[in-house]
Motif scaffolding. Structure first.
Motif, short mmCIF file in Angstrom:
data_model
loop_
_atom_site.label_atom_id
_atom_site.label_comp_id
_atom_site.label_asym_id
_atom_site.label_seq_id
_atom_site.Cartn_x
_atom_site.Cartn_y
_atom_site.Cartn_z
N ILE A 91 0.87 -1.18 0.00
CA ILE A 91 0.00 0.00 0.00
C ILE A 91 0.90 1.22 0.00
N PHE A 92 0.68 2.13 -0.96
CA PHE A 92 1.54 3.30 -1.12
C PHE A 92 1.45 4.18 0.12
N ALA A 93 2.61 4.56 0.65
CA ALA A 93 2.61 5.38 1.86
C ALA A 93 3.84 6.27 1.95
N GLU A 94 4.52 6.52 0.84
CA GLU A 94 5.74 7.32 0.92
C GLU A 94 5.41 8.68 1.53
N GLY A 95 6.23 9.09 2.49
CA GLY A 95 6.04 10.38 3.15
C GLY A 95 5.08 10.33 4.33
N GLN A 96 4.43 9.21 4.55
CA GLN A 96 3.50 9.11 5.68
C GLN A 96 4.24 8.60 6.91
N HIS A 97 3.74 8.98 8.07
CA HIS A 97 4.34 8.56 9.34
C HIS A 97 3.26 8.00 10.25
N LEU A 98 3.67 7.19 11.19
CA LEU A 98 2.74 6.64 12.17
C LEU A 98 2.61 7.59 13.35
N THR A 99 1.41 7.68 13.90
CA THR A 99 1.20 8.46 15.12
C THR A 99 1.52 7.58 16.32
N HIS A 100 1.57 8.20 17.48
CA HIS A 100 1.78 7.44 18.71
C HIS A 100 0.65 6.42 18.90
N GLN A 101 -0.58 6.83 18.59
CA GLN A 101 -1.72 5.93 18.73
C GLN A 101 -1.60 4.75 17.75
N ASN A 102 -1.10 5.01 16.54
CA ASN A 102 -0.88 3.92 15.58
C ASN A 102 0.11 2.90 16.15
N LYS A 103 1.20 3.41 16.71
CA LYS A 103 2.23 2.51 17.25
C LYS A 103 1.69 1.69 18.41
N GLU A 104 0.88 2.31 19.25
CA GLU A 104 0.30 1.57 20.38
C GLU A 104 -0.66 0.49 19.88
N ALA A 105 -1.43 0.80 18.86
CA ALA A 105 -2.36 -0.20 18.29
C ALA A 105 -1.57 -1.36 17.68
N LEU A 106 -0.45 -1.06 17.02
CA LEU A 106 0.37 -2.12 16.44
C LEU A 106 1.08 -2.93 17.52
N TRP A 107 1.45 -2.26 18.61
CA TRP A 107 2.09 -2.97 19.72
C TRP A 107 1.16 -4.05 20.27
N ASP A 108 -0.13 -3.79 20.26
CA ASP A 108 -1.10 -4.80 20.71
C ASP A 108 -0.95 -6.10 19.92
N ILE A 109 -0.67 -6.00 18.62
CA ILE A 109 -0.46 -7.21 17.80
C ILE A 109 0.78 -7.93 18.28
N PHE A 110 1.88 -7.18 18.41
CA PHE A 110 3.15 -7.81 18.81
C PHE A 110 3.03 -8.46 20.19
N GLU A 111 2.40 -7.78 21.10
CA GLU A 111 2.21 -8.32 22.44
C GLU A 111 1.33 -9.57 22.41
N ALA A 112 0.28 -9.54 21.60
CA ALA A 112 -0.64 -10.68 21.50
C ALA A 112 0.07 -11.90 20.89
N ILE A 113 1.01 -11.69 20.00
CA ILE A 113 1.77 -12.82 19.43
C ILE A 113 2.49 -13.54 20.56
N GLY A 114 3.19 -12.81 21.39
CA GLY A 114 3.91 -13.43 22.51
C GLY A 114 2.98 -14.14 23.46
N LYS A 115 1.83 -13.56 23.74
CA LYS A 115 0.87 -14.19 24.66
C LYS A 115 0.28 -15.46 24.06
N ASN A 116 -0.08 -15.42 22.79
CA ASN A 116 -0.71 -16.58 22.16
C ASN A 116 0.25 -17.74 21.97
N TRP A 117 1.54 -17.45 21.76
CA TRP A 117 2.52 -18.52 21.60
C TRP A 117 3.26 -18.81 22.91
#
Length: 185
Positions: free
Chosen positions: A22-48
């Protein structure tokens, strides 16, 4: 067969997209975006059950990966924002814990096929990369529960450079400590 009948999620998850990033050149993540993505990473560790401290011992490394993936070409910010849209729909349909289980284990996404839906983009470009990150940046340190998930029992990880160059890539074999736990099991 209709892909919508085999995939999880609703209209957002099953919306068709080209298989390319998905084209996104020049776009940045907000703090809220990073926190929402962290939920995925954290859930991976919990589920495995492969990390300690809810993956927080890998948080700074994970931020470095996000920074590298969004500040260098190709920019993954569009994929990350798409994953947040997918997650929000899955949360509303299944609840948070069940949404992660469905995303990780029952998505219906063929990992070997080009991703052509928002759900497939989320699974292939975000979730699968986060799983690789968990493994390469230390997942082996506490993989499994045989040793209580507290001690390194395998590779320290495959990454080199930055802080990783201070950690040996492979621990030394010590039959005294390696076999003593196995003998007790």
């Amino acid at each position: 067969m209709n892909e919508e009948l085999t995939s999880i999620g609703g209209p957002v998850c099953n919306e068709k997209l080209p298989a390319s990033l998905i084209f996104a050149e020049g776009q940045h993540l907000t703090h809220q975006n990073k926190e929402a993505l962290w939920d995925i990473f954290e859930a991976i560790g919990k589920n495995w059950s492969n990390t300690i401290y809810d993956s927080n011992n890998q948080r700074s490394s994970w931020y470095e990966m996000l920074k590298a993936k969004t500040e260098n070409a190709p920019n993954y910010a569009g994929e990350y924002v798409n994953a947040i849209y997918v997650l929000n729909e899955l949360y509303s349909m299944y609840g948070k814990d069940e949404a992660f289980k469905k995303l990780f284990f029952e998505s219906g996404v063929d990992n070997s096929a080009p991703p052509t839906t928002r759900l497939a983009h989320c699974k292939i470009y975000v979730v699968n990369e986060f799983i690789r990150m968990q493994i390469t940046a230390g997942g082996f340190k506490s993989w499994g529960t045989k040793y209580g998930g507290e001690q390194a029992r395998n590779y320290h990880g495959f990454l080199g450079g930055t802080r990783y160059n201070r950690i040996p890539r492979v621990r030394e074999y010590d039959p005294e400590t390696t076999n003593s736990k196995n003998d007790d099991a």
